[in-house]
Design a protein around this motif. Structure first.
Motif, PDB file in Angstrom:
ATOM      1  N   LEU A   1       0.805  -1.220   0.000  1.00 34.57           N
ATOM      2  CA  LEU A   1       0.000   0.000   0.000  1.00 34.57           C
ATOM      3  C   LEU A   1       0.841   1.275   0.000  1.00 34.57           C
ATOM      4  O   LEU A   1       0.290   2.372  -0.112  1.00 34.57           O
ATOM      5  N   MET A   2       2.152   1.133   0.107  1.00 35.22           N
ATOM      6  CA  MET A   2       3.007   2.323   0.153  1.00 35.22           C
ATOM      7  C   MET A   2       2.853   3.206  -1.089  1.00 35.22           C
ATOM      8  O   MET A   2       2.716   4.432  -0.976  1.00 35.22           O
ATOM      9  N   PRO A   3       2.869   2.654  -2.317  1.00 41.27           N
ATOM     10  CA  PRO A   3       2.677   3.513  -3.494  1.00 41.27           C
ATOM     11  C   PRO A   3       1.331   4.233  -3.486  1.00 41.27           C
ATOM     12  O   PRO A   3       1.241   5.399  -3.897  1.00 41.27           O
ATOM     13  N   GLN A   4       0.287   3.551  -2.997  1.00 41.11           N
ATOM     14  CA  GLN A   4      -1.025   4.200  -2.936  1.00 41.11           C
ATOM     15  C   GLN A   4      -1.024   5.334  -1.917  1.00 41.11           C
ATOM     16  O   GLN A   4      -1.589   6.410  -2.157  1.00 41.11           O
ATOM     17  N   ALA A   5      -0.382   5.103  -0.770  1.00 39.82           N
ATOM     18  CA  ALA A   5      -0.272   6.158   0.243  1.00 39.82           C
ATOM     19  C   ALA A   5       0.500   7.345  -0.320  1.00 39.82           C
ATOM     20  O   ALA A   5       0.146   8.507  -0.090  1.00 39.82           O
ATOM     21  N   ALA A   6       1.561   7.051  -1.069  1.00 39.57           N
ATOM     22  CA  ALA A   6       2.367   8.118  -1.670  1.00 39.57           C
ATOM     23  C   ALA A   6       1.545   8.899  -2.689  1.00 39.57           C
ATOM     24  O   ALA A   6       1.646  10.133  -2.768  1.00 39.57           O
ATOM     25  N   TYR A   7       0.726   8.185  -3.470  1.00 38.51           N
ATOM     26  CA  TYR A   7      -0.118   8.885  -4.438  1.00 38.51           C
ATOM     27  C   TYR A   7      -1.081   9.829  -3.727  1.00 38.51           C
ATOM     28  O   TYR A   7      -1.219  11.002  -4.105  1.00 38.51           O
ATOM     29  N   TRP A   8      -1.761   9.324  -2.702  1.00 43.24           N
ATOM     30  CA  TRP A   8      -2.765  10.159  -2.039  1.00 43.24           C
ATOM     31  C   TRP A   8      -2.123  11.319  -1.284  1.00 43.24           C
ATOM     32  O   TRP A   8      -2.714  12.404  -1.193  1.00 43.24           O
TER      33      TRP A   8
ATOM     34  N   PRO B   1       3.739  22.846  -3.457  1.00 40.69           N
ATOM     35  CA  PRO B   1       4.586  22.134  -4.430  1.00 40.69           C
ATOM     36  C   PRO B   1       5.722  21.340  -3.795  1.00 40.69           C
ATOM     37  O   PRO B   1       6.054  20.254  -4.271  1.00 40.69           O
ATOM     38  N   ASP B   2       6.323  21.855  -2.729  1.00 40.37           N
ATOM     39  CA  ASP B   2       7.405  21.105  -2.071  1.00 40.37           C
ATOM     40  C   ASP B   2       6.902  19.761  -1.562  1.00 40.37           C
ATOM     41  O   ASP B   2       7.594  18.740  -1.666  1.00 40.37           O
ATOM     42  N   SER B   3       5.699  19.764  -0.999  1.00 42.04           N
ATOM     43  CA  SER B   3       5.122  18.518  -0.485  1.00 42.04           C
ATOM     44  C   SER B   3       4.733  17.579  -1.617  1.00 42.04           C
ATOM     45  O   SER B   3       4.805  16.355  -1.474  1.00 42.04           O
ATOM     46  N   VAL B   4       4.307  18.138  -2.753  1.00 42.94           N
ATOM     47  CA  VAL B   4       3.987  17.301  -3.921  1.00 42.94           C
ATOM     48  C   VAL B   4       5.205  16.473  -4.317  1.00 42.94           C
ATOM     49  O   VAL B   4       5.092  15.297  -4.675  1.00 42.94           O
ATOM     50  N   LEU B   5       6.372  17.094  -4.247  1.00 39.35           N
ATOM     51  CA  LEU B   5       7.592  16.431  -4.710  1.00 39.35           C
ATOM     52  C   LEU B   5       8.177  15.461  -3.687  1.00 39.35           C
ATOM     53  O   LEU B   5       9.084  14.702  -4.020  1.00 39.35           O
ATOM     54  N   CYS B   6       7.650  15.460  -2.460  1.00 35.08           N
ATOM     55  CA  CYS B   6       8.235  14.616  -1.400  1.00 35.08           C
ATOM     56  C   CYS B   6       8.151  13.128  -1.718  1.00 35.08           C
ATOM     57  O   CYS B   6       9.110  12.390  -1.507  1.00 35.08           O
ATOM     58  N   TYR B   7       7.000  12.689  -2.178  1.00 34.36           N
ATOM     59  CA  TYR B   7       6.766  11.246  -2.330  1.00 34.36           C
ATOM     60  C   TYR B   7       6.423  10.849  -3.760  1.00 34.36           C
ATOM     61  O   TYR B   7       5.955   9.741  -4.000  1.00 34.36           O
ATOM     62  N   HIS B   8       6.635  11.749  -4.725  1.00 34.13           N
ATOM     63  CA  HIS B   8       6.115  11.473  -6.061  1.00 34.13           C
ATOM     64  C   HIS B   8       6.796  10.285  -6.730  1.00 34.13           C
ATOM     65  O   HIS B   8       6.171   9.573  -7.514  1.00 34.13           O
ATOM     66  N   GLU B   9       8.073  10.050  -6.425  1.00 31.55           N
ATOM     67  CA  GLU B   9       8.753   8.909  -7.066  1.00 31.55           C
ATOM     68  C   GLU B   9       8.137   7.594  -6.622  1.00 31.55           C
ATOM     69  O   GLU B   9       7.941   6.680  -7.430  1.00 31.55           O
ATOM     70  N   LEU B  10       7.816   7.490  -5.337  1.00 30.15           N
ATOM     71  CA  LEU B  10       7.137   6.295  -4.841  1.00 30.15           C
ATOM     72  C   LEU B  10       5.706   6.238  -5.380  1.00 30.15           C
ATOM     73  O   LEU B  10       5.202   5.162  -5.716  1.00 30.15           O
ATOM     74  N   ALA B  11       5.062   7.390  -5.490  1.00 31.71           N
ATOM     75  CA  ALA B  11       3.687   7.436  -6.005  1.00 31.71           C
ATOM     76  C   ALA B  11       3.606   6.919  -7.432  1.00 31.71           C
ATOM     77  O   ALA B  11       2.598   6.337  -7.836  1.00 31.71           O
TER      78      ALA B  11
END
Length: 391
Positions: A172-179, A190-200
């Motif tokens: 579920l990690m990729p799904q959590a990263a997407y959300w 925008p800074d927060s958008v970029l935090c997890y986008h690679e995993l998302a």
């Protein structure tokens, strides 16, 4: 004098320690009662103790605080299990608070005495962090939702959870990263958008949306290079997505880089050869690159696919008018008269069609029709356009 100060300092420390011990004992008594009010009182006592920076290395305070929250969570969980009325938001908040307390305690526990036990308990509660995030997203409470997904995702790098390897083991990690990325996009952070986008991006079902949010983040940060790079990545992966191609085409059009626009249009047409948007961009690029024969062919194809779209008529007529202009520059009217007449004759029905389909775009069709009617000696039509231009 120095000795007196030392004695006073020692006495103060003894008194402080005694007061602290008394509060800890009181808190334990309140915890044993199990009453909701007493548990909240005990928690508030620990929070007050931690307001003093001198106490923030005291493991007993964190352990007591942890116990108060565990008891509150267990009471809340029981009510929910029995389908009794309870504040669901508060229930989720208790779980997030448990994570914060145990992670802080683990950071000051050099012997890692409590790590295994606490990690095991929190790992069992982990799914509730996802549920809490979804709960808040549904209510459009994106800031709260983001904080839950953040807690879930950041646990992967916390020493407390060493050995769990959530990035590899938790599907579920990729799904959590997407959300989390989605919530940050909604919050325009925008800074927060970029935090997890690679995993998302590992959530392949929503990767196209993730790339859109990343593009918007770079755009908000005025990072043109990464914005265009990500648009290309999105377009290469999802050529039919309505987001990426138009923005790339607009960018290169603004730079008068019509060769790149044409390349992009041809690439897109490989995915959908009858796509009107791609064909229209292609005709526009061909017109500006003076690839006139190719442009006429593309316009005819567009009109065959959709005869109510105005732009192909404009592009077709413009090609003919441009060709007429090039002939006129030779300044040999007698020699070129027949060819000029044919060009204006060919342009006329297409520009008139454009006028009907885009009546408000007078700045394009009025001067063009003025020129056409003048060169074709169409007095009545010429006079009408002349009046329009004068007015």
């Amino acid at each position: 004098m120095t000795r007196t100060i030392t004695i006073l300092c020692c006495l103060l420390l003894v008194l402080t320690a005694a007061a602290q011990k008394k509060e800890l004992n009181q808190a334990q008594t309140l915890i044993k009662s199990g009453k909701e009010k007493d548990l909240q009182t005990a928690e508030n006592m620990m929070i007050r103790l931690l307001d003093d920076s001198a106490n923030r290395g005291n493991q007993k305070i964190y352990l007591t605080w942890y116990q108060t929250v565990v008891k509150q969570y267990e009471a809340a969980n029981e009510k929910l299990y029995l389908q009794q009325q309870y504040d669901t938001t508060h229930f989720f908040t208790l779980i997030k608070r448990l994570y914060a307390i145990t992670e802080t305690l683990d950071s000051i526990d050099k012997k890692q005495k409590y790590r295994e036990r606490h990690a095991e308990r929190l790992n069992q509660l982990r799914r509730n962090l996802y549920a809490a995030g979804a709960w808040h997203v549904k209510k459009e409470q994106y800031d709260e939702a983001y904080s839950f997904y953040q807690t879930c995702l950041d646990a992967a790098s916390q020493p407390l959870f060493t050995g769990y390897d959530y990035v590899k083991t938790d599907t579920l990690m990729p799904q959590a990263a997407y959300w989390a990325t989605y919530c940050a996009h909604k919050l325009q952070r925008p800074d927060s958008v970029l935090c997890y986008h690679e995993l998302a991006l590992r959530d392949t079902a929503k990767a196209a949306f993730t790339l859109q949010y990343v593009c918007e983040a770079y755009r908000q940060m005025n990072d043109t290079g990464d914005y265009i790079r990500t648009l290309h990545e999105g377009f290469d992966r999802y050529p039919l997505n309505p987001y990426f191609f138009p923005r790339l085409a607009d960018h290169y059009t603004a730079d008068n880089d019509y060769q790149t626009v044409l390349q992009l249009a041809n690439q897109a047409l490989q995915a959908d050869g009858d796509n009107l948007l791609f064909l229209l961009a292609k005709s526009m690029a061909q017109l500006n690159l003076e690839q006139y024969d190719d442009c006429l062919e593309t316009c005819e194809r567009l009109i065959a696919l959709n005869d109510t779209m105005p732009e192909p008529y404009l592009h077709y007529a413009t090609v003919k008018l441009n060709q007429a202009y090039e002939l006129e520059k030779q300044n040999q009217p007698r020699l070129n008269k027949r060819q000029l007449t044919k060009l204006y004759t060919d342009a006329r029905p297409y520009m008139e069609a454009y006028r009907k389909l885009a009546p408000d775009d007078r700045q394009h069709w009025a001067p063009a029709l003025y020129r056409i009617y003048l060169n074709l000696n169409m007095g009545k039509q010429f006079e009408e356009i002349d009046r329009l231009l004068k007015n």
